[in-house]
Write a protein that holds these residues in place. Structure first.
Motif: not given
Lengths: 149, 151
Positions: B3-14
């Motif tokens: 129901k609630h998804i965490l999307i960690p980002t490190d700024g890379t294209e990937l």
């Protein structure tokens, strides 16, 4: 986004939970599931004694036993999928080199686009850290892997 | 199911690709998302290298400032994507004195997320390698499901 989800099982308690969750997940996203069991018949048979007749018999007995257990475990997946109205196909694989390889080969063969897998299998009792096969699958898989706990 | 998804980002294209996939996934499964970026605290980095010269410290602060700017850009782009897909979205930026993977796990549990959707390392590139090791750290330490995404 996911149409065919591979669910490997080894009959462990956690993989049973992963089956249940994986099927719920598949029902949720409208995917079908592909169950796979990989029998490692060499487990418990030492290479050094593999030449003796006694070891060979043990190996054969294990293989027969293992095939039956695999059948039962895959049936669990089929029944759970049927109960949830999720289309299901199962594969019983045997290998002597790498469980991970067999899992990934099945994913390719069946055209799966995601793998739903428990963080540990039979060997790996720790709550933290990943099981070795799960780790290997994550490492080598070309499709997304959902690691379930 | 999720129901609630965490999307960690490190700024890379990937991680950007993985974020796009996560939002698509959230849209299909009617979940909401939290875009997340954790930066290591510059003071913490200073402690690690105790003999920082003043100029180096300035550089480090400058680096931290730019990192924050970049993080805000990434997070805003997640927000925009989510909005376009009509997926409820919040964004979180934190600086952490501890490791990034701990911050990710804390963010997931603290915000009540039930899935972490993150990229694995790509075949090439140093950024890919660090992203991969962070994913691996999260995988080893967290108790909620992690979807390891590959393009």
């Amino acid at each position: 986004m996911f149409k065919n989800i591979l669910i490997p099982t080894d009959g462990s308690e956690l993989s049973r939970k992963a089956i249940e969750a994986g099927i719920r997940f598949a029902a949720d996203v409208g995917a079908k599931v592909t169950g796979v069991h990989v029998l490692d018949a060499t487990q418990g048979v030492l290479m050094s004694e593999a030449v003796s007749h006694e070891a060979l018999r043990r190996f054969e007995a294990r293989t027969l036993e293992g095939r039956k257990a695999a059948r039962d475990r895959l049936q669990e997946i089929e029944q759970a999928a049927a109960a949830a109205d999720v289309p299901c196909e199962t594969f019983s694989e045997e290998q002597i080199t790498s469980v991970c390889d067999a899992i990934l080969a099945t994913a390719r063969k069946a055209g799966c686009d995601a793998i739903f897998m428990a963080s540990h299998g039979r060997s790996g009792a720790k709550a933290f850290f990943l099981g070795s096969e799960t780790n290997a699958v994550i490492e080598h898989s070309k499709i997304p892997v959902l690691v379930f706990r | 199911m999720f129901k609630h998804i965490l999307i960690p980002t490190d700024g890379t294209e990937l991680s950007a690709e993985s974020a796009r996939a996560a939002i698509q996934f959230a849209k299909e499964t009617k979940a909401r998302v939290t875009g997340f970026y954790a930066a290591a605290d510059v003071r913490h980095e200073r402690q690690k290298f105790q003999r920082f010269l003043d100029t180096e410290l300035e550089l480090a602060s400058e680096l931290a400032r730019r990192r924050k700017e970049a993080a805000e850009r990434f997070l805003t782009s997640i927000e925009t994507l989510a909005k376009a897909a009509e997926v409820p979205c919040q964004i979180k930026y934190v600086t952490t004195e501890h490791s990034v993977h701990e911050a990710i796990i804390d963010a997931a549990t603290g915000n009540g997320c039930d899935l972490i959707f993150m990229a694995t390392h790509g075949p090439f590139g140093i950024e890919g390698i660090t992203a991969g090791s962070e994913t691996k750290n999260v995988l080893s330490h967290c108790t909620i499901p992690v979807l390891v995404y590959r393009h």
